[in-house]
Design a protein around this motif. Structure first.
Motif, mmCIF file in Angstrom:
data_model
loop_
_atom_site.group_PDB
_atom_site.id
_atom_site.type_symbol
_atom_site.label_atom_id
_atom_site.label_comp_id
_atom_site.label_asym_id
_atom_site.label_seq_id
_atom_site.Cartn_x
_atom_site.Cartn_y
_atom_site.Cartn_z
ATOM 1 N N ARG A 76 0.838 -1.184 0.000
ATOM 2 C CA ARG A 76 0.000 0.000 0.000
ATOM 3 C C ARG A 76 0.885 1.249 0.000
ATOM 4 O O ARG A 76 1.732 1.431 0.873
ATOM 5 C CB ARG A 76 -0.869 -0.013 1.274
ATOM 6 N N CYS A 83 -2.805 -2.928 7.514
ATOM 7 C CA CYS A 83 -3.392 -1.630 7.166
ATOM 8 C C CYS A 83 -4.600 -1.372 8.063
ATOM 9 O O CYS A 83 -5.389 -2.284 8.328
ATOM 10 C CB CYS A 83 -3.819 -1.637 5.700
ATOM 11 N N ALA A 84 -4.737 -0.118 8.501
ATOM 12 C CA ALA A 84 -5.881 0.247 9.351
ATOM 13 C C ALA A 84 -7.198 -0.010 8.629
ATOM 14 O O ALA A 84 -8.232 -0.244 9.253
ATOM 15 C CB ALA A 84 -5.779 1.705 9.766
ATOM 16 N N TYR A 137 -6.892 9.061 9.256
ATOM 17 C CA TYR A 137 -6.537 7.914 10.109
ATOM 18 C C TYR A 137 -7.036 8.111 11.540
ATOM 19 O O TYR A 137 -6.325 7.898 12.512
ATOM 20 C CB TYR A 137 -5.026 7.649 10.092
#
Ligand SMILES: Nc1nc2c(c(=O)[nH]1)N[C@H]1C(S)=C(S)[C@@H](COP(=O)(O)O)O[C@H]1N2
Ligand SMILES: [Mo]
Length: 409
Positions: free
Chosen positions: A95, A143-144, A275
């Protein structure tokens, strides 16, 4: 076609140069034949479109779920997690928020440390390697937004299935040993990182991220150059990246080039605006709610031996297996749950607090369809996967118990 002499041998040489086999490592089969036909995979996203092309698209990568080419977003097919607890570099998800540099001059590369320090320094790769003891940490990079595509109602952002995660053995030095080269001021509150990548569009914010000083000084927070025994591949941040075990990978800045020691809050876009999660439960459509940054990961577990809709044999024992992680604390247990079912699973070897761990279970006898089958991880802080996902507008930090149906015949 590759000659026979190219078949076999290791994918990545210890010196980091790619062998021919690594370049054509397509399906991970023993025969090094490139896979040329386009294959599709169904991510079973509730709101579609759910099909993605599955193909080797980048040098050094095998078959990946191609979410986007530029900047690259490549997802790991769930089947890869069934093969082992370490995710191989050629199948590890990728990513990049903005454009990824395609070349780095390692000899000229510097990491500049400035801000609230006693003496700003500019360090070569050798300076970093010499800054302290070399350390290895096995940790999940997730990844969040992993699993965001499964959000219901649908949310914006990359429509990932659950393959935006991977577990690797990271090698490097402690960040705190490198910070010592500059000497952090007593007023230091946060440490901010930037990489070599820059925004694709004018005026857009650079991807920079910071962590609180107490996290930055942890013994297991690294500046890493090694991934599973090989130099960091370009896609994963060659030559150096930050590793924050137990925290979502948005903080694991790749192609590290600048470290900035801050004395107060970080008002940069990707910390102050993006985020972030609602501070408490919200309903889709709510506006003006308080938010908190995404930080530590919750526990998660996955069935990897089967996929939704698989047929299993009636009257026979059934072996199930998968992987689990504790998040920001070690895994404590994994339970198989389902319609009228709750059974403890056996755990495989512990390869590190923040890594994936194997779980297995044998159901003595299949008596009918297995409905709503899932696995539930609990970590040593007592965090447990929920039955219902708390919805948030970016689909962050998904860790609901994932369910599937197995049909008995
Ligand atoms: N320099 C840089 N580092 C970055 C990013 C980025 O866009 N640029 N993206 C972050 C995000 S959001 C994720 S999920 C991880 C992905 O790491 P991987 O590509 O090695 O799997 O990198 C993180 N580090
Ligand atoms: Mo991410």
């Amino acid at each position: 076609m590759p000659s026979k002499a190219d078949v076999g041998g290791s994918d990545n040489r210890a010196d980091g140069r790619l062998t021919r086999r690594a370049l054509i490592a397509g399906a991970g089969t023993a025969l090094a034949t490139p896979v040329l036909a386009q294959r599709l995979i169904d991510l079973k996203l509730p709101d579609g479109p759910s099909e993605r092309s599955l193909e080797p698209s980048f040098p050094g990568k095998g078959e990946m779920i191609v979410q986007r080419i530029r900047p690259p977003l490549l997802e790991t097919p769930m089947a890869v997690f069934d093969e082992g607890t370490i995710t191989p570099n050629d199948r590890f998800f990728v990513r990049w928020n903005w454009d990824m540099p395609t070349a780095v001059n390692a000899a000229a590369h510097r990491v500049a440390i400035g801000g609230a320090v006693q003496r700003p320094v500019s360090l070569t790769l050798q300076d970093i390697a010499d800054a302290g003891e070399h350390v290895e940490v096995v940790a999940v990079n997730q990844c969040a937004g992993n699993g965001r595509g499964l959000s219901d109602p649908r949310v914006t952002g990359s429509q990932w299935g659950n393959g935006a995660m991977g577990n690797a053995r990271w090698t490097g030095v402690r960040l705190k040993d490198v910070l010592d080269k500059a000497g952090i001021a007593s007023s230091a509150a946060r440490v901010r990182f930037a990489g070599l990548d820059v925004p694709l569009t004018d005026g857009a914010p650079q991807f920079i991220k910071s962590i609180p000083i107490d996290i930055a000084l942890r013994d297991d927070v690294l500046i890493a150059w090694g991934m599973n025994g090989a130099p960091l591949p370009m896609l994963h941040g060659y030559p150096l990246r930050i590793v924050v075990p137990g925290w979502f990978s948005t903080y694991w800045v790749k192609m590290l080039s600048t470290i900035d020691v801050l004395t107060g809050e970080d008002d940069s876009y990707y910390v102050a605006k993006s985020y972030r999660m609602p501070a408490g439960p919200i309903t889709p459509g709510d506006k003006d709610f308080a938010t908190v940054p995404i930080t530590a990961m919750p526990p998660r577990a996955f069935i990897t031996s089967h996929t939704d809709g698989d047929v299993v044999t009636l009257g026979q024992p059934l072996e199930l297996r998968g992987i689990a992680m504790g998040g920001d604390a070690a895994l404590a247990k994994v339970d198989l749950v389902g319609d009228g079912l709750e059974l403890p699973c056996q755990l495989g070897p512990d390869e590190g607090t923040y890594g994936f761990r194997r779980w297995t279970i044998t159901i003595p006898q299949v008596r009918g369809n297995l409905l709503q089958l899932g696995v539930r991880a609990t970590n040593q802080n007592g965090a447990v996967q929920p039955h219902v996902q708390q919805w948030n507008p970016s689909g962050y930090a998904r860790n609901v118990i994932e369910r599937m149906t197995l049909r008995a015949k």
